[in-house]
Write a protein that holds these residues in place. Structure first.
Motif, PDB file in Angstrom:
ATOM      1  N   ARG A 302       0.845  -1.196   0.000  1.00  0.00           N
ATOM      2  CA  ARG A 302       0.000   0.000   0.000  1.00  0.00           C
ATOM      3  C   ARG A 302       0.877   1.242   0.000  1.00  0.00           C
ATOM      4  O   ARG A 302       1.875   1.293   0.716  1.00  0.00           O
ATOM      5  CB  ARG A 302      -0.936   0.048   1.215  1.00  0.00           C
ATOM      6  N   THR A 353      -2.235  -1.434  -3.442  1.00  0.00           N
ATOM      7  CA  THR A 353      -3.296  -0.422  -3.472  1.00  0.00           C
ATOM      8  C   THR A 353      -2.704   0.960  -3.243  1.00  0.00           C
ATOM      9  O   THR A 353      -1.952   1.174  -2.284  1.00  0.00           O
ATOM     10  CB  THR A 353      -4.353  -0.701  -2.383  1.00  0.00           C
ATOM     11  N   ARG A 383     -10.278   1.143  -7.503  1.00  0.00           N
ATOM     12  CA  ARG A 383     -10.715  -0.005  -6.711  1.00  0.00           C
ATOM     13  C   ARG A 383     -12.057   0.342  -6.061  1.00  0.00           C
ATOM     14  O   ARG A 383     -12.308   1.511  -5.715  1.00  0.00           O
ATOM     15  CB  ARG A 383      -9.672  -0.325  -5.632  1.00  0.00           C
ATOM     16  N   GLY A 426      -5.407   0.776  -8.141  1.00  0.00           N
ATOM     17  CA  GLY A 426      -4.456  -0.329  -8.253  1.00  0.00           C
ATOM     18  C   GLY A 426      -4.171  -0.622  -9.714  1.00  0.00           C
ATOM     19  O   GLY A 426      -4.891  -0.161 -10.614  1.00  0.00           O
TER      20      GLY A 426
END
Length: 430
Positions: A302, A353, A383, A426
């Motif tokens: 992330r 992400t 996302r 993403g």
């Protein structure tokens, strides 16, 4: 100090802000240092008068026919604090520290209606921002912005590494705290009226022990939406003083690794003491410098980008910035955001992400920024924010929070929080 002296002090401070073009917080601090006879209650009341005046500057100036400090402060006293011109003049009589008596013309203006005022005046925003705000909120934009003229609550986030909400609320029982409505570990204390003081929770033993942090519920919500999981590798690219780093660490149960970075070394400085007080062991601070993050390229599960922005979502707390915002500053922030999104992508792993956050309500910094980023990077897609919300809070995403571009926007009117935007992205699989 009595009310007349407090009103006079507020007028003096607003005049100082106008003449010296300095932040309100600095002007209030300078006044306090030069008037040490004023107690904590006096300083809180004067600060409330000043901030209330700036929150309503456009509508009160329209009402009074001028935006000079005296007019704004008198409008606060009557329209917000419930005084009457007659009661003010009675209080002013014989008080050597009082402003001049309220004139008949001022009394008439204070009693006047705001009906028929231009939309940007009713919303208390600069006129040039009206088209952007109408695009963001549609027919309800004036109502949305009017809600941003209220005082903010004091919100806390329980540090689950050291405590529980029940323990924190017991420690702060004297302030009558209650759970936040959305953030599961949040605690809130509503703002008071008139001269009410904000609880000084940082002197509490629980704070010193790291049981909780001061953090607006909106910030807690977007931190939770980042979805950091135990054991992950996370980059907080604009960590600043570390508020979201601390929230991520708690969500990860002190496992995995958080790399906390900020391009401004001064903004990053407070993070070291905060990490220690909160008992965070899985955060590594990366100070700015050549190659500070090179070893993270393509590795992160992330990447959280709490992007520098205009701060329009925090106008309840910093109303002076509302009137200083310019098209040039907005354009500067947009350029910085675009660069950060591109940089953040370079650190993202194949299935990672990218979390884009602003404390702005302007579409130029939010959906527009994401649309431009997606157009420039066809290998990236949004996302589902609905799934992230359900995972974070165990309920469906409430109606009205999703933006046309696929993010969410929190506001005082919708969620009782500061204004925040969050979008998850993403790489396309394959």
């Amino acid at each position: 100090m009595r009310l007349p002296g407090r009103l006079a002090a507020a007028i003096e401070i607003l005049a100082d802000v106008e003449q010296r073009r300095r932040p309100v917080s600095e002007a209030l601090k300078a006044w306090g240092l030069n008037n040490r006879f004023a107690g904590a209650g006096d300083r809180a009341a004067i600060g409330n008068l000043v901030y209330d005046a700036l929150r309503h500057r456009a509508s009160f100036a329209h009402l009074m026919g001028t935006d000079d400090p005296r007019a704004l402060v008198l409008a606060v006293a009557v329209r917000e604090w419930g005084e009457t011109p007659a009661a003010l003049n009675d209080a002013f009589a014989g008080d050597s520290h009082a402003p001049a008596p309220v004139t008949d013309a001022e009394a008439a203006a204070l009693a006047g209606p705001l009906e028929g005022a231009p939309a940007h005046v009713a919303a208390d925003v600069p006129k040039w921002l009206a088209p952007s705000l109408e695009r963001a909120f549609g027919a309800t934009w004036v109502e949305e912005l009017a809600a941003m003229t209220g005082r903010p609550s004091l919100d806390l986030r329980t540090n689950l590494l050291k405590s529980t909400p029940e323990r924190v609320m017991k420690s702060l029982a004297r302030f009558s705290p209650t759970p936040t409505t959305i953030a599961p570990w949040g605690i809130t204390m509503p703002a008071g009226l008139r001269d009410a003081r904000t609880p000084n929770v940082t002197t509490d033993e629980g704070y010193q022990k790291g049981w909780f942090e001061v953090q607006d519920q909106g910030s807690q919500i977007v931190s939770a939406l980042a979805g950091a999981q135990p054991g992950e590798q996370v980059l907080d690219l604009c960590a600043g003083a570390g508020g979201k780093t601390l929230a991520l660490a708690a969500a990860m149960g002190n496992t995995g690794q958080i790399f906390a970075y900020d391009a401004d070394r001064a903004r990053l400085a407070p993070i070291y003491d905060r990490l220690k007080r909160n008992g965070v062991r899985n955060a590594q601070v990366r100070a700015p410098g050549d190659g500070a993050l090179h070893d993270l390229a393509g590795r992160m599960d992330r990447v959280v980008i709490d992007a520098p922005c205009t701060g329009t979502g925090t106008w309840r707390r910093r109303p002076d910035t509302k009137w200083k915002l310019t098209p040039e500053l907005l354009a500067q922030r947009q350029a910085e955001q675009a660069a950060l999104l591109a940089e953040g992508l370079s650190y993202l792993g194949p299935r990672g992400t990218l979390v884009y956050i602003t404390c702005s309500i302007l579409p130029e910094e939010n959906d527009d920024q994401i649309a431009a980023f997606l157009a420039a990077h066809p290998d990236v897609k949004s996302r589902p924010i609905d799934a992230a919300w359900h995972h974070a809070f165990g309920v469906d995403l409430p109606d009205g929070l999703r933006t046309p571009g696929g993010g969410i926007c929190l506001t005082p009117l919708r969620t009782g929080t500061d204004g925040f935007y969050c979008h998850l992205l993403g790489r396309n699989p394959g």
